[in-house]
Write an enzyme that holds these catalytic residues in place. Structure first.
Site, PDB file in Angstrom:
ATOM      1  N   ASN A  33      33.725 -13.203   3.332  1.00 41.37           N
ATOM      2  CA  ASN A  33      32.559 -12.592   2.716  1.00 41.37           C
ATOM      3  C   ASN A  33      32.920 -11.991   1.365  1.00 41.37           C
ATOM      4  O   ASN A  33      34.088 -11.896   0.989  1.00 41.37           O
ATOM      5  CB  ASN A  33      31.990 -11.505   3.635  1.00 41.37           C
ATOM      6  CG  ASN A  33      31.495 -12.059   4.951  1.00 41.37           C
ATOM      7  OD1 ASN A  33      30.779 -13.049   4.976  1.00 41.37           O
ATOM      8  ND2 ASN A  33      31.886 -11.408   6.050  1.00 41.37           N
ATOM      9  N   CYS A  72      29.247 -19.678   9.468  1.00 40.31           N
ATOM     10  CA  CYS A  72      28.121 -19.578   8.543  1.00 40.31           C
ATOM     11  C   CYS A  72      27.369 -20.903   8.588  1.00 40.31           C
ATOM     12  O   CYS A  72      27.936 -21.953   8.278  1.00 40.31           O
ATOM     13  CB  CYS A  72      28.597 -19.286   7.126  1.00 40.31           C
ATOM     14  SG  CYS A  72      27.274 -19.323   5.898  1.00 40.31           S
ATOM     15  N   HIS A 104      24.625 -10.632  15.812  1.00 38.51           N
ATOM     16  CA  HIS A 104      23.356 -10.422  15.122  1.00 38.51           C
ATOM     17  C   HIS A 104      22.510  -9.406  15.872  1.00 38.51           C
ATOM     18  O   HIS A 104      22.445  -9.415  17.099  1.00 38.51           O
ATOM     19  CB  HIS A 104      22.572 -11.734  15.015  1.00 38.51           C
ATOM     20  CG  HIS A 104      23.235 -12.741  14.130  1.00 38.51           C
ATOM     21  ND1 HIS A 104      22.964 -12.851  12.792  1.00 38.51           N
ATOM     22  CD2 HIS A 104      24.190 -13.670  14.407  1.00 38.51           C
ATOM     23  CE1 HIS A 104      23.709 -13.811  12.278  1.00 38.51           C
ATOM     24  NE2 HIS A 104      24.475 -14.315  13.238  1.00 38.51           N
ATOM     25  N   ASN A 139      25.445  -8.496  11.710  1.00 37.94           N
ATOM     26  CA  ASN A 139      24.431  -8.995  10.798  1.00 37.94           C
ATOM     27  C   ASN A 139      23.073  -8.503  11.303  1.00 37.94           C
ATOM     28  O   ASN A 139      22.837  -8.482  12.513  1.00 37.94           O
ATOM     29  CB  ASN A 139      24.440 -10.526  10.769  1.00 37.94           C
ATOM     30  CG  ASN A 139      25.788 -11.084  10.342  1.00 37.94           C
ATOM     31  OD1 ASN A 139      26.137 -11.075   9.178  1.00 37.94           O
ATOM     32  ND2 ASN A 139      26.567 -11.558  11.320  1.00 37.94           N
ATOM     33  N   GLU A 165      23.550  -9.289   5.600  1.00 42.13           N
ATOM     34  CA  GLU A 165      24.726  -9.944   6.169  1.00 42.13           C
ATOM     35  C   GLU A 165      25.938  -9.020   6.155  1.00 42.13           C
ATOM     36  O   GLU A 165      26.223  -8.355   5.146  1.00 42.13           O
ATOM     37  CB  GLU A 165      25.052 -11.235   5.407  1.00 42.13           C
ATOM     38  CG  GLU A 165      24.087 -12.370   5.700  1.00 42.13           C
ATOM     39  CD  GLU A 165      24.677 -13.725   5.396  1.00 42.13           C
ATOM     40  OE1 GLU A 165      25.768 -14.030   5.915  1.00 42.13           O
ATOM     41  OE2 GLU A 165      24.051 -14.485   4.637  1.00 42.13           O
ATOM     42  N   CYS A 223      20.424 -17.148   5.754  1.00 42.85           N
ATOM     43  CA  CYS A 223      21.523 -17.053   6.721  1.00 42.85           C
ATOM     44  C   CYS A 223      21.212 -17.988   7.882  1.00 42.85           C
ATOM     45  O   CYS A 223      20.253 -17.765   8.617  1.00 42.85           O
ATOM     46  CB  CYS A 223      21.681 -15.614   7.208  1.00 42.85           C
ATOM     47  SG  CYS A 223      22.989 -15.412   8.447  1.00 42.85           S
ATOM     48  N   GLY A 224      22.016 -19.038   8.030  1.00 41.82           N
ATOM     49  CA  GLY A 224      21.765 -20.030   9.074  1.00 41.82           C
ATOM     50  C   GLY A 224      22.009 -19.509  10.473  1.00 41.82           C
ATOM     51  O   GLY A 224      21.209 -19.751  11.385  1.00 41.82           O
ATOM     52  N   THR A 225      23.106 -18.769  10.663  1.00 42.55           N
ATOM     53  CA  THR A 225      23.341 -18.188  11.987  1.00 42.55           C
ATOM     54  C   THR A 225      22.287 -17.124  12.282  1.00 42.55           C
ATOM     55  O   THR A 225      21.861 -16.962  13.427  1.00 42.55           O
ATOM     56  CB  THR A 225      24.751 -17.576  12.090  1.00 42.55           C
ATOM     57  OG1 THR A 225      24.926 -16.597  11.061  1.00 42.55           O
ATOM     58  CG2 THR A 225      25.827 -18.651  11.977  1.00 42.55           C
ATOM     59  N   GLY A 226      21.845 -16.406  11.223  1.00 38.53           N
ATOM     60  CA  GLY A 226      20.800 -15.392  11.409  1.00 38.53           C
ATOM     61  C   GLY A 226      19.474 -15.998  11.800  1.00 38.53           C
ATOM     62  O   GLY A 226      18.769 -15.471  12.672  1.00 38.53           O
TER      63      GLY A 226
END
Length: 289
Positions: free
Chosen positions: A63, A72, A166, A197, A215, A224-227
């Site tokens: 990061n 990510c 998350h 996150n 993040e 944010c793809g995972t988010g």
């Protein structure tokens, strides 16, 4: 040291091809330097593209503050695009080793050999509190509609891990939230020993969500793809969207399509964009962090 600047819906990183070129000795310091938007290249972080003995290719991510991230989603799409278009991997289904396990990337390639979109099998979400991880007294198999106090308010949240933690908060409105004040307070909350996150989400309609994200280690980002994946899982768990049906997640930088499918895997589909290539100057690399 050559680099490529790429982004997934505005979630931008500096990418180093460490298969064709050298591996930096100190990626932590380098991540902080290149990420600075005034004194560096400007990015949300640094991604190294590496060889793998477990998959077709490997990525590691730092990061903007120098902390390493397990996974990510936007970066995984960019790595897939880069690997295919530069000939590092010559197939349209790629296995990618990450800190959160091996992910499968399905590339949508046009007739000119350019990758238009990438569909990522993000794997199964992790729902148990101790595995997210969270520091709580009682073991919870699912963390749904719990309450935490931060930034002078009580927040109702659902926690999910997509290989990284998350905290998803559903609200009537998210556009005017001061994320720079609220985000750090929740990111560093004592409930989350590895930080977290934070997603702030409004339901726009059937299978459509609006999400802003703070993040861990980077602050508010464009996407944010995972988010987005964790948000969709949380929306299913709270009865806001249906499982097994694609959900549009509207981010600051555009839309991702997320589906928590009947096989319990989460699938993320979205674009990846190469912006420019460059060379980091020797004097810049030699500067003290």
């Amino acid at each position: 040291m050559q680099f490529v600047k790429m982004h997934g819906l505005g979630n931008d990183d500096v990418y180093l091809d460490c298969i064709s070129g050298p591996v930096p000795e100190d990626p932590v310091s380098l991540a902080r330097k290149v990420s600075h938007r005034n004194f560096g290249v400007g990015s949300d972080g640094l991604v190294l593209i590496l060889p793998s003995d477990k998959a077709d290719i490997r990525m590691r991510i730092w990061n903007a503050d120098g902390s390493e991230a397990e996974m990510c989603g936007n970066a995984s799409r960019c790595v897939g695009k880069y690997a295919y278009e530069k000939g590092l991997v010559k197939k349209e289904t790629i296995t990618l080793e990450t800190g959160a396990g091996i992910k499968v990337l399905a590339l949508d390639v046009d007739k000119q050999g350019k990758v238009r979109k990438v569909k990522v099998d993000m794997g199964k979400p992790i729902l148990a509190a101790e595995q997210i991880p969270m520091k709580i007294d009682e073991p919870l198999e699912k963390v749904v509609n719990q309450t935490l106090s931060a930034a002078g308010q009580n927040w109702q949240f659902t926690a999910v891990s997509m290989g990284n933690p998350h905290c998803v908060i559903f609200l009537p409105e998210v556009e005017n939230l001061p994320l720079s004040e609220i985000g750090p307070a929740i990111e560093h909350h004592e409930l989350f020993p590895e930080r977290v996150n934070v997603e702030f989400v409004k339901v726009l309609g059937s299978q459509r969500l609006r999400m802003r994200v703070w993040e861990r280690g980077s602050g508010e980002t464009m996407a944010c793809g995972t988010g987005a994946s964790a948000t969709t899982v949380a929306a299913v768990l709270t009865g806001l969207v249906e499982k097994g049906t694609p959900t549009a997640v509207v981010l600051n930088g555009g839309e991702l399509e997320i589906e928590w499918a009947e096989d319990d895997h989460v699938y993320m589909t979205g674009p990846a964009t190469e912006v420019f290539t460059g060379v980091l100057a020797e004097d810049f690399l030699a500067e003290e962090d």
